[in-house]
Design an enzyme around this catalytic site. Structure first.
Site, PDB file in Angstrom:
ATOM      1  N   TRP A   1      40.982   9.988  35.585  1.00 32.41           N
ATOM      2  CA  TRP A   1      40.366   8.693  35.329  1.00 32.41           C
ATOM      3  C   TRP A   1      40.676   8.234  33.911  1.00 32.41           C
ATOM      4  O   TRP A   1      40.599   9.019  32.967  1.00 32.41           O
ATOM      5  CB  TRP A   1      38.840   8.785  35.478  1.00 32.41           C
ATOM      6  CG  TRP A   1      38.397   8.900  36.899  1.00 32.41           C
ATOM      7  CD1 TRP A   1      39.156   9.313  37.960  1.00 32.41           C
ATOM      8  CD2 TRP A   1      37.096   8.599  37.406  1.00 32.41           C
ATOM      9  NE1 TRP A   1      38.395   9.292  39.101  1.00 32.41           N
ATOM     10  CE2 TRP A   1      37.141   8.864  38.802  1.00 32.41           C
ATOM     11  CE3 TRP A   1      35.920   8.130  36.846  1.00 32.41           C
ATOM     12  CZ2 TRP A   1      36.034   8.663  39.617  1.00 32.41           C
ATOM     13  CZ3 TRP A   1      34.818   7.943  37.666  1.00 32.41           C
ATOM     14  CH2 TRP A   1      34.874   8.204  39.041  1.00 32.41           C
TER      15      TRP A   1
ATOM     16  N   GLU B   1      18.833  -6.096  36.180  1.00 32.46           N
ATOM     17  CA  GLU B   1      17.911  -5.354  37.069  1.00 32.46           C
ATOM     18  C   GLU B   1      16.972  -4.439  36.284  1.00 32.46           C
ATOM     19  O   GLU B   1      16.092  -3.810  36.850  1.00 32.46           O
ATOM     20  CB  GLU B   1      18.719  -4.502  38.067  1.00 32.46           C
ATOM     21  CG  GLU B   1      19.425  -5.300  39.153  1.00 32.46           C
ATOM     22  CD  GLU B   1      20.822  -5.737  38.764  1.00 32.46           C
ATOM     23  OE1 GLU B   1      21.116  -5.788  37.547  1.00 32.46           O
ATOM     24  OE2 GLU B   1      21.623  -6.038  39.668  1.00 32.46           O
TER      25      GLU B   1
ATOM     26  N   LYS C   1      42.280   4.817  38.053  1.00 34.52           N
ATOM     27  CA  LYS C   1      42.604   6.160  38.529  1.00 34.52           C
ATOM     28  C   LYS C   1      44.109   6.353  38.466  1.00 34.52           C
ATOM     29  O   LYS C   1      44.850   5.687  39.164  1.00 34.52           O
ATOM     30  CB  LYS C   1      42.093   6.333  39.957  1.00 34.52           C
ATOM     31  CG  LYS C   1      40.582   6.376  39.979  1.00 34.52           C
ATOM     32  CD  LYS C   1      40.007   6.198  41.354  1.00 34.52           C
ATOM     33  CE  LYS C   1      38.575   5.738  41.241  1.00 34.52           C
ATOM     34  NZ  LYS C   1      38.394   4.295  41.368  1.00 34.52           N
TER      35      LYS C   1
ATOM     36  N   THR D   1      21.444 -12.298  39.076  1.00 30.38           N
ATOM     37  CA  THR D   1      22.591 -11.543  38.541  1.00 30.38           C
ATOM     38  C   THR D   1      23.826 -12.418  38.709  1.00 30.38           C
ATOM     39  O   THR D   1      23.805 -13.399  39.453  1.00 30.38           O
ATOM     40  CB  THR D   1      22.793 -10.233  39.312  1.00 30.38           C
ATOM     41  OG1 THR D   1      23.069 -10.570  40.667  1.00 30.38           O
ATOM     42  CG2 THR D   1      21.556  -9.355  39.249  1.00 30.38           C
TER      43      THR D   1
HETATM   44  P1  ADP Z   1      22.947  -7.983  31.192  1.00 32.71           P
HETATM   45  O1  ADP Z   1      22.225  -8.962  31.980  1.00 32.71           O
HETATM   46  O2  ADP Z   1      22.113  -7.089  30.351  1.00 32.71           O
HETATM   47  O3  ADP Z   1      24.177  -8.461  30.492  1.00 32.71           O
HETATM   48  P2  ADP Z   1      24.189  -7.590  33.577  1.00 32.71           P
HETATM   49  O4  ADP Z   1      23.261  -7.286  34.668  1.00 32.71           O
HETATM   50  O5  ADP Z   1      24.853  -8.924  33.504  1.00 32.71           O
HETATM   51  O6  ADP Z   1      23.431  -7.175  32.290  1.00 32.71           O
HETATM   52  O7  ADP Z   1      25.301  -6.525  33.470  1.00 32.71           O
HETATM   53  C1  ADP Z   1      24.947  -5.199  33.267  1.00 32.71           C
HETATM   54  C2  ADP Z   1      26.178  -4.398  33.046  1.00 32.71           C
HETATM   55  O8  ADP Z   1      26.771  -4.751  31.792  1.00 32.71           O
HETATM   56  C3  ADP Z   1      25.896  -2.929  32.926  1.00 32.71           C
HETATM   57  O9  ADP Z   1      25.745  -2.324  34.183  1.00 32.71           O
HETATM   58  C4  ADP Z   1      27.125  -2.460  32.187  1.00 32.71           C
HETATM   59  O10 ADP Z   1      28.235  -2.313  33.048  1.00 32.71           O
HETATM   60  C5  ADP Z   1      27.419  -3.623  31.260  1.00 32.71           C
HETATM   61  N1  ADP Z   1      26.881  -3.316  29.926  1.00 32.71           N
HETATM   62  C6  ADP Z   1      25.736  -3.744  29.379  1.00 32.71           C
HETATM   63  N2  ADP Z   1      25.606  -3.272  28.120  1.00 32.71           N
HETATM   64  C7  ADP Z   1      26.690  -2.511  27.876  1.00 32.71           C
HETATM   65  C8  ADP Z   1      27.155  -1.738  26.764  1.00 32.71           C
HETATM   66  N3  ADP Z   1      26.478  -1.654  25.626  1.00 32.71           N
HETATM   67  N4  ADP Z   1      28.315  -1.073  26.904  1.00 32.71           N
HETATM   68  C9  ADP Z   1      29.035  -1.130  28.037  1.00 32.71           C
HETATM   69  N5  ADP Z   1      28.661  -1.856  29.106  1.00 32.71           N
HETATM   70  C10 ADP Z   1      27.507  -2.529  29.035  1.00 32.71           C
END
Ligand code: ADP
Length: 542
Positions: free
Chosen positions: A444, A331, A439, A186
């Site tokens: 929010w 994850e 906030k 990550t």
């Molecule tokens: P990825 O590897 O799929 O990019 P990451 O683990 O780097 O995912 O990050 C995941 C986070 O990215 C999610 O928990 C969320 O906050 C954000 N995210 C992923 N897709 C979206 C979406 N379509 N809209 C808003 N936030 C998103």
């Protein structure tokens, strides 16, 4: 009483065997780091993956040894996807956009044994190899005659010489489907990066569910362009779903600019493309400037961060391309939800349809979701109540590699760190990351909503909303904006643009114009870095 069906383990090797037998002629087209276009097919991919398997055996690597890659999307990277996992070793896709220090840290933490890299990443490898204590073999993804004599990396192998000398016949081993197949770290915005460790079973089930009609709807009639990098959560599982369905694969290599992506879509008759919003922003900019149209693209999956409404409208209304807004996480392998419409939505007025499309979508089969209040009580699916989003399912993490950070689960559920609503039809909508929520006066404000309005202004290329400390309201939103080249908009004009589009108290207090907004290794806005950039900023009137 047990069922009496055969108990074949779900292994990644079965996908490449299937693709070879049923879709041998299915094309795999790659723009290479060398700049040219390379053409291959599933038959060749399968044979070369088996050569990779022999070559790995020849290095004497144990089962579950980590084989790292530092590579763009392309056919050689794909051969490693199947060749490494197929033999029971673990494919570790390193993110070349990270700082070299961080790459070295991650390679050591993963205990990588081999590093295969695109020649364009030689400077990174040169910078880190003396600190990578576990890597014993370095392989440059190139022909023997392209190998630099003075690389400075002892024993550097050329991929083509290394695997090309191997036989193409190989019997994939059969082992426990729960064995690790690949891993991805990550981004580590809080503390050191942690790794999700995928299994053969989780990868195969994820690819099956991802290919379903109401998910990404992949088929042998598709030509798929994964712009999402193969170093990022297995390119959302697209290489596996493609092998499972025989879809043509088109890889962009390092050329992610709007012009190159558009030209590849047209030249290779791409029907389906996948990427993060920033990539599509660049491509739409290129198309608008040149008055260009798509001739084959039918749908595009956009995820990784919230897709702005203006982008959905541009794709749907101007170019006739269906946008599938999707949400997931490293994850989660990563697919969690995809926004495909139900029958009842088809007759909606355009504005109402857009409201549905803006949601992150319905859970795909296999992903169970719930939203909870701060006490952990489940909240209703009424589209209004918002709370922490938790997920569980067979391709969702149970623990990080090496148990880093302790158990991430709460009563068997994985807390995503996202705040969301879920409507009665099961459509989930992210209102924010829990750490980005603003906030203000006990209420929010969704930073995503504030950003989406700014992004609809014709002069705005990118917008990031953050909360600033305020003595009375606790926090107030401001918006950092990058203008489109050659466009002008003043602070007051942009603030006035919010009138009537949102509640008055949700309108940002100020606009800060920047040359660039800090982006992370996966192209997402990094709000922690943005806060550092704006550390001396004070709100107007304070
Ligand atoms: P990825 O590897 O799929 O990019 P990451 O683990 O780097 O995912 O990050 C995941 C986070 O990215 C999610 O928990 C969320 O906050 C954000 N995210 C992923 N897709 C979206 C979406 N379509 N809209 C808003 N936030 C998103």
């Amino acid at each position: 009483m047990h069922g009496l069906m055969q108990n074949h383990p779900l292994l990644i090797s079965s996908m490449i065997d299937f693709a070879e037998r049923h879709h041998g002629e299915g094309e795999i087209v790659s723009r290479r780091v060398e700049g040219d276009i390379h053409r291959s097919n599933y038959k060749t991919l399968a044979a070369r993956s088996r050569q990779v398997a022999h070559a790995l055996d020849g290095l004497g690597l144990e089962f579950s040894s980590r084989v790292a890659t530092l590579a763009w999307n392309g056919y050689r990277h794909l051969e490693l996807y199947f060749g490494v996992s197929g033999t029971g070793r673990v494919l570790h896709t390193l993110n070349p956009r990270l700082h070299p220090e961080q790459i070295a840290w991650i390679a050591n933490h993963a205990e990588d044994s081999v590093l295969c890299f695109d020649l364009s990443f030689l400077p990174i490898v040169k910078a880190i190899h003396s600190r990578c204590t576990t890597i014993r073999h370095y392989v440059a993804l190139c022909d023997a005659d392209k190998l630099p004599a003075d690389s400075g990396i002892p024993g550097l192998l050329s991929y083509e010489a290394w695997m090309g000398a191997q036989p193409t016949a190989y019997v994939w081993p059969i082992f426990d489907e729960n064995s690790a197949s690949s891993m991805c770290y990550t981004s580590g915005t809080t503390g050191n990066p942690k790794a999700a460790l995928y299994s053969h079973r989780s990868t195969l089930l994820h690819a099956l569910a991802g290919a379903l009609p109401d998910a990404l709807s992949m088929s042998a009639r598709d030509a798929v362009l994964p712009v999402v990098p193969m170093f990022h959560v297995n390119a959302w599982g697209l290489p596996y779903s493609a092998a499972m369905t025989g879809a043509k694969l088109v890889f962009p290599g390092p050329a992610m600019d709007g012009k190159s992506i558009f030209e590849l879509i047209e030249a290779e008759k791409v029907t389906f493309a996948a990427g993060v919003p920033t990539v599509w922003q660049m491509m739409l900019g290129h198309m608008q400037a040149g008055g260009l149209r798509f001739s084959t693209l039918k749908r595009t999956v956009i995820g990784g961060s919230a897709c702005p409404p203006a982008m959905i409208t541009a794709f749907n209304d101007t170019y006739g391309v269906e946008v599938l807004h999707a949400w997931g996480m490293t994850e989660m392998s990563p697919l969690g939800t995809v926004c495909t419409l139900k029958n009842k939505h088809l007759e909606l007025e355009p504005q109402d349809k857009l409201r549905v499309r803006l949601k992150q979508g319905r859970g795909i089969f296999g992903v169970d979701m719930k939203i909870v209040d701060p006490e952990g009580q489940e909240l209703p699916w009424d589209g209004k109540a918002f709370g922490d989003l938790l997920v569980r399912g067979p391709w969702i993490i149970s623990a990080y590699f090496k148990g880093e950070g302790g158990s991430p689960l709460v009563d068997g559920w994985f807390p995503t760190g996202d705040v969301a609503t879920i409507d009665p039809d099961g459509y989930m909508q992210i209102t924010d990351r829990s750490k980005d929520v603003i906030k203000s006066g006990g209420e929010w404000i969704s930073s995503i909503d504030v950003e989406n309005i700014a992004m609809a202004h014709p002069a705005v290329a990118m917008a990031a909303c953050i909360g600033m400390k305020h003595p009375k309201w606790d926090e107030r939103p401001i918006i950092a904006v990058v203008k489109k080249p050659g466009s002008t908009v003043s602070r007051d004009e942009l603030i006035a643009f919010y009138d009537g589009k949102t509640a008055k108290w949700q309108i940002p207090d100020d606009v800060v114009f920047l040359e660039a907004i800090p982006l992370g290794g996966t192209g997402k806005m990094q709000k922690t870095k943005l806060r550092e950039v704006l550390k001396d900023y004070t709100l107007p009137g304070l």
